[in-house]
Design a protein around this motif. Structure first.
Motif, PDB file in Angstrom:
ATOM      1  N   TYR A 154      29.471  40.890  -6.722  1.00 31.91           N
ATOM      2  CA  TYR A 154      28.989  39.537  -6.433  1.00 31.91           C
ATOM      3  C   TYR A 154      29.649  38.582  -7.422  1.00 31.91           C
ATOM      4  O   TYR A 154      29.670  38.847  -8.622  1.00 31.91           O
ATOM      5  CB  TYR A 154      27.465  39.449  -6.584  1.00 31.91           C
ATOM      6  CG  TYR A 154      26.688  40.237  -5.561  1.00 31.91           C
ATOM      7  CD1 TYR A 154      26.378  41.576  -5.772  1.00 31.91           C
ATOM      8  CD2 TYR A 154      26.247  39.642  -4.380  1.00 31.91           C
ATOM      9  CE1 TYR A 154      25.672  42.308  -4.834  1.00 31.91           C
ATOM     10  CE2 TYR A 154      25.527  40.361  -3.445  1.00 31.91           C
ATOM     11  CZ  TYR A 154      25.242  41.688  -3.681  1.00 31.91           C
ATOM     12  OH  TYR A 154      24.539  42.404  -2.753  1.00 31.91           O
ATOM     13  N   TYR A 187      30.410  34.323  -8.571  1.00 29.55           N
ATOM     14  CA  TYR A 187      29.805  32.991  -8.538  1.00 29.55           C
ATOM     15  C   TYR A 187      30.675  31.996  -9.304  1.00 29.55           C
ATOM     16  O   TYR A 187      31.372  32.360 -10.256  1.00 29.55           O
ATOM     17  CB  TYR A 187      28.422  33.012  -9.217  1.00 29.55           C
ATOM     18  CG  TYR A 187      27.466  34.058  -8.687  1.00 29.55           C
ATOM     19  CD1 TYR A 187      27.527  35.377  -9.132  1.00 29.55           C
ATOM     20  CD2 TYR A 187      26.484  33.719  -7.754  1.00 29.55           C
ATOM     21  CE1 TYR A 187      26.649  36.330  -8.660  1.00 29.55           C
ATOM     22  CE2 TYR A 187      25.602  34.677  -7.281  1.00 29.55           C
ATOM     23  CZ  TYR A 187      25.690  35.978  -7.736  1.00 29.55           C
ATOM     24  OH  TYR A 187      24.817  36.923  -7.259  1.00 29.55           O
ATOM     25  N   TYR A 233      29.878  28.178 -11.170  1.00 29.40           N
ATOM     26  CA  TYR A 233      28.935  27.147 -11.574  1.00 29.40           C
ATOM     27  C   TYR A 233      29.731  26.070 -12.284  1.00 29.40           C
ATOM     28  O   TYR A 233      30.833  26.307 -12.778  1.00 29.40           O
ATOM     29  CB  TYR A 233      27.892  27.709 -12.554  1.00 29.40           C
ATOM     30  CG  TYR A 233      26.955  28.745 -11.990  1.00 29.40           C
ATOM     31  CD1 TYR A 233      27.335  30.085 -11.901  1.00 29.40           C
ATOM     32  CD2 TYR A 233      25.672  28.403 -11.562  1.00 29.40           C
ATOM     33  CE1 TYR A 233      26.474  31.038 -11.385  1.00 29.40           C
ATOM     34  CE2 TYR A 233      24.802  29.351 -11.048  1.00 29.40           C
ATOM     35  CZ  TYR A 233      25.219  30.666 -10.967  1.00 29.40           C
ATOM     36  OH  TYR A 233      24.358  31.614 -10.469  1.00 29.40           O
ATOM     37  N   PHE A 240      32.179  27.514 -14.861  1.00 24.77           N
ATOM     38  CA  PHE A 240      31.896  28.889 -15.278  1.00 24.77           C
ATOM     39  C   PHE A 240      31.997  29.823 -14.074  1.00 24.77           C
ATOM     40  O   PHE A 240      31.454  29.537 -13.002  1.00 24.77           O
ATOM     41  CB  PHE A 240      30.484  29.006 -15.845  1.00 24.77           C
ATOM     42  CG  PHE A 240      30.288  28.313 -17.159  1.00 24.77           C
ATOM     43  CD1 PHE A 240      29.576  27.135 -17.233  1.00 24.77           C
ATOM     44  CD2 PHE A 240      30.811  28.850 -18.330  1.00 24.77           C
ATOM     45  CE1 PHE A 240      29.382  26.494 -18.452  1.00 24.77           C
ATOM     46  CE2 PHE A 240      30.630  28.217 -19.547  1.00 24.77           C
ATOM     47  CZ  PHE A 240      29.915  27.032 -19.594  1.00 24.77           C
ATOM     48  N   ARG A 253      28.205  39.913 -10.984  1.00 24.20           N
ATOM     49  CA  ARG A 253      27.130  40.861 -11.228  1.00 24.20           C
ATOM     50  C   ARG A 253      27.329  42.094 -10.378  1.00 24.20           C
ATOM     51  O   ARG A 253      27.984  42.069  -9.335  1.00 24.20           O
ATOM     52  CB  ARG A 253      25.758  40.238 -10.987  1.00 24.20           C
ATOM     53  CG  ARG A 253      25.390  39.992  -9.560  1.00 24.20           C
ATOM     54  CD  ARG A 253      23.899  39.648  -9.471  1.00 24.20           C
ATOM     55  NE  ARG A 253      23.499  39.355  -8.098  1.00 24.20           N
ATOM     56  CZ  ARG A 253      23.117  40.264  -7.213  1.00 24.20           C
ATOM     57  NH1 ARG A 253      23.080  41.538  -7.553  1.00 24.20           N
ATOM     58  NH2 ARG A 253      22.769  39.917  -6.006  1.00 24.20           N
ATOM     59  N   GLY A 285      18.731  42.517  -6.025  1.00 25.66           N
ATOM     60  CA  GLY A 285      19.451  41.558  -6.858  1.00 25.66           C
ATOM     61  C   GLY A 285      18.980  41.523  -8.288  1.00 25.66           C
ATOM     62  O   GLY A 285      19.053  40.483  -8.952  1.00 25.66           O
ATOM     63  N   ASN A 286      18.526  42.655  -8.830  1.00 20.02           N
ATOM     64  CA  ASN A 286      17.955  42.635 -10.170  1.00 20.02           C
ATOM     65  C   ASN A 286      18.983  42.797 -11.286  1.00 20.02           C
ATOM     66  O   ASN A 286      18.616  42.905 -12.446  1.00 20.02           O
ATOM     67  CB  ASN A 286      16.873  43.708 -10.304  1.00 20.02           C
ATOM     68  CG  ASN A 286      17.416  45.106 -10.046  1.00 20.02           C
ATOM     69  OD1 ASN A 286      18.611  45.282  -9.839  1.00 20.02           O
ATOM     70  ND2 ASN A 286      16.540  46.090 -10.041  1.00 20.02           N
ATOM     71  N   PRO A 309      21.669  41.275 -13.793  1.00 23.90           N
ATOM     72  CA  PRO A 309      21.930  39.919 -14.293  1.00 23.90           C
ATOM     73  C   PRO A 309      23.378  39.509 -14.078  1.00 23.90           C
ATOM     74  O   PRO A 309      24.272  40.346 -13.959  1.00 23.90           O
ATOM     75  CB  PRO A 309      21.631  40.047 -15.785  1.00 23.90           C
ATOM     76  CG  PRO A 309      21.918  41.471 -16.107  1.00 23.90           C
ATOM     77  CD  PRO A 309      21.515  42.257 -14.883  1.00 23.90           C
ATOM     78  N   GLN A 310      23.587  38.216 -14.041  1.00 22.27           N
ATOM     79  CA  GLN A 310      24.942  37.689 -13.937  1.00 22.27           C
ATOM     80  C   GLN A 310      25.569  37.611 -15.330  1.00 22.27           C
ATOM     81  O   GLN A 310      24.921  37.218 -16.290  1.00 22.27           O
ATOM     82  CB  GLN A 310      24.918  36.302 -13.283  1.00 22.27           C
ATOM     83  CG  GLN A 310      24.495  36.362 -11.828  1.00 22.27           C
ATOM     84  CD  GLN A 310      24.435  35.009 -11.160  1.00 22.27           C
ATOM     85  OE1 GLN A 310      25.171  34.091 -11.521  1.00 22.27           O
ATOM     86  NE2 GLN A 310      23.563  34.876 -10.172  1.00 22.27           N
ATOM     87  N   HIS A 311      26.852  37.958 -15.384  1.00 23.22           N
ATOM     88  CA  HIS A 311      27.612  37.882 -16.627  1.00 23.22           C
ATOM     89  C   HIS A 311      28.609  36.734 -16.491  1.00 23.22           C
ATOM     90  O   HIS A 311      29.317  36.645 -15.493  1.00 23.22           O
ATOM     91  CB  HIS A 311      28.348  39.194 -16.884  1.00 23.22           C
ATOM     92  CG  HIS A 311      27.429  40.343 -17.121  1.00 23.22           C
ATOM     93  ND1 HIS A 311      27.152  40.834 -18.387  1.00 23.22           N
ATOM     94  CD2 HIS A 311      26.698  41.093 -16.269  1.00 23.22           C
ATOM     95  CE1 HIS A 311      26.299  41.837 -18.277  1.00 23.22           C
ATOM     96  NE2 HIS A 311      26.009  42.024 -17.009  1.00 23.22           N
ATOM     97  N   PHE A 312      28.649  35.890 -17.506  1.00 24.46           N
ATOM     98  CA  PHE A 312      29.442  34.666 -17.433  1.00 24.46           C
ATOM     99  C   PHE A 312      30.697  34.753 -18.280  1.00 24.46           C
ATOM    100  O   PHE A 312      30.718  35.387 -19.343  1.00 24.46           O
ATOM    101  CB  PHE A 312      28.613  33.474 -17.925  1.00 24.46           C
ATOM    102  CG  PHE A 312      27.586  33.007 -16.939  1.00 24.46           C
ATOM    103  CD1 PHE A 312      26.405  33.691 -16.766  1.00 24.46           C
ATOM    104  CD2 PHE A 312      27.814  31.876 -16.170  1.00 24.46           C
ATOM    105  CE1 PHE A 312      25.457  33.280 -15.839  1.00 24.46           C
ATOM    106  CE2 PHE A 312      26.877  31.441 -15.249  1.00 24.46           C
ATOM    107  CZ  PHE A 312      25.702  32.151 -15.083  1.00 24.46           C
ATOM    108  N   GLY A 313      31.741  34.065 -17.817  1.00 23.95           N
ATOM    109  CA  GLY A 313      32.911  33.854 -18.642  1.00 23.95           C
ATOM    110  C   GLY A 313      32.696  32.692 -19.594  1.00 23.95           C
ATOM    111  O   GLY A 313      31.648  32.040 -19.576  1.00 23.95           O
ATOM    112  N   ASP A 314      33.719  32.426 -20.432  1.00 27.82           N
ATOM    113  CA  ASP A 314      33.610  31.353 -21.422  1.00 27.82           C
ATOM    114  C   ASP A 314      33.863  29.972 -20.831  1.00 27.82           C
ATOM    115  O   ASP A 314      33.699  28.969 -21.519  1.00 27.82           O
ATOM    116  CB  ASP A 314      34.593  31.592 -22.573  1.00 27.82           C
ATOM    117  CG  ASP A 314      34.087  32.661 -23.525  1.00 27.82           C
ATOM    118  OD1 ASP A 314      34.890  33.157 -24.340  1.00 27.82           O
ATOM    119  OD2 ASP A 314      32.889  33.005 -23.442  1.00 27.82           O
TER     120      ASP A 314
END
Lengths: 116, 115
Positions: free
Chosen positions: A31, A33, A35, A91, A95, A101-102, A104-109
């Motif tokens: 998945y 995303y 933002y 961003f 995930r 969907g439990n 968590p999403q991991h974000f880039g810098d």
């Protein structure tokens, strides 16, 4: 620990030009995303992507925006004709598959996009 | 639709003092709840999450949060803060029933720890 990587870290573009923001999600994640965070404002959802198609998009994600997973590792956000109001931090997140969907999403810098 | 309210835009605190960052949410469906931290010029790092079960969840760096369904709150706490905790903290929710689980963020709370 694996992480989401985004390039470039800062992109300066003339208004009306096309821009492509690049992301390499964590390798076993499915998945994806995008933002954005306009300076001084909250982080806003743009689009989610699963199984090679957009699964959900916000009102911000109009016809000027598109996403693509061109080669199985990269995930890109394209803005066709940039506007001044597109200036923001963008961003990418990914995930893993999880029950309900439990995961968590991991974000880039992030990529800081500045439109002149 | 979900929404998140972080009641304090800025929280100043002295080093080694306790801190609570408040978060309230609104949703017509069951949600998952998250706290993320953003250090200067960095991305969002997951501090902790509530999915189900025990309402007190522990995260990284000594932080914990308590889910209160009746008050629709998910406040973040730390008993003793360090200078290095200075950062922006974001509370977020996602729909637990949906598969794609976009995150809805609050406006953020800037925690400033002073010596």
């Amino acid at each position: 620990e694996p992480e989401v990587t985004q390039t470039p870290s800062h992109q300066v573009t003339q208004m009306g030009q096309e821009v492509i923001l690049r992301c390499v999600p964590i390798s076993n994640h499915l998945y994806f995303y995008w933002y954005r965070q306009i300076l001084g404002q909250k982080v806003e959802f743009l689009v989610s992507f699963y199984n090679n198609e957009i699964s959900e998009k916000s009102e911000i994600f109009d016809d000027q925006f598109s996403v693509e997973r061109p080669d199985g590792s990269n995930f890109t956000l394209k803005i066709r004709s940039t506007k001044l109001e597109d200036s923001a931090m963008y961003f990418c997140a990914s995930r893993a598959v999880g029950q309900g969907g439990n995961q968590p999403q991991h974000f880039g810098d992030g990529t800081r996009l500045s439109i002149l | 639709a979900q929404s998140v309210t972080q009641l304090d835009s800025q929280v100043p605190v002295f080093e080694e003092a306790p801190v609570e960052l408040r978060c309230n949410y609104s949703s017509s469906v069951s949600v998952y709840l998250f706290w993320y931290v953003q250090y200067p010029n960095q991305g969002l790092q997951l501090l902790l999450k509530y999915l189900s079960g025990s309402t007190l969840v522990k995260g990284i760096n000594g932080f914990e949060a308590e889910f209160n369904k009746s008050q629709t709150s998910f406040h973040l706490r730390k008993p003793s803060v360090h200078i290095s905790d200075t950062a922006e903290y974001f509370c977020a929710v996602s729909d637990s029933a949906g598969g794609y689980n976009k995150l809805i963020f609050g406006a953020g709370t800037r925690l400033a720890v002073h010596p």
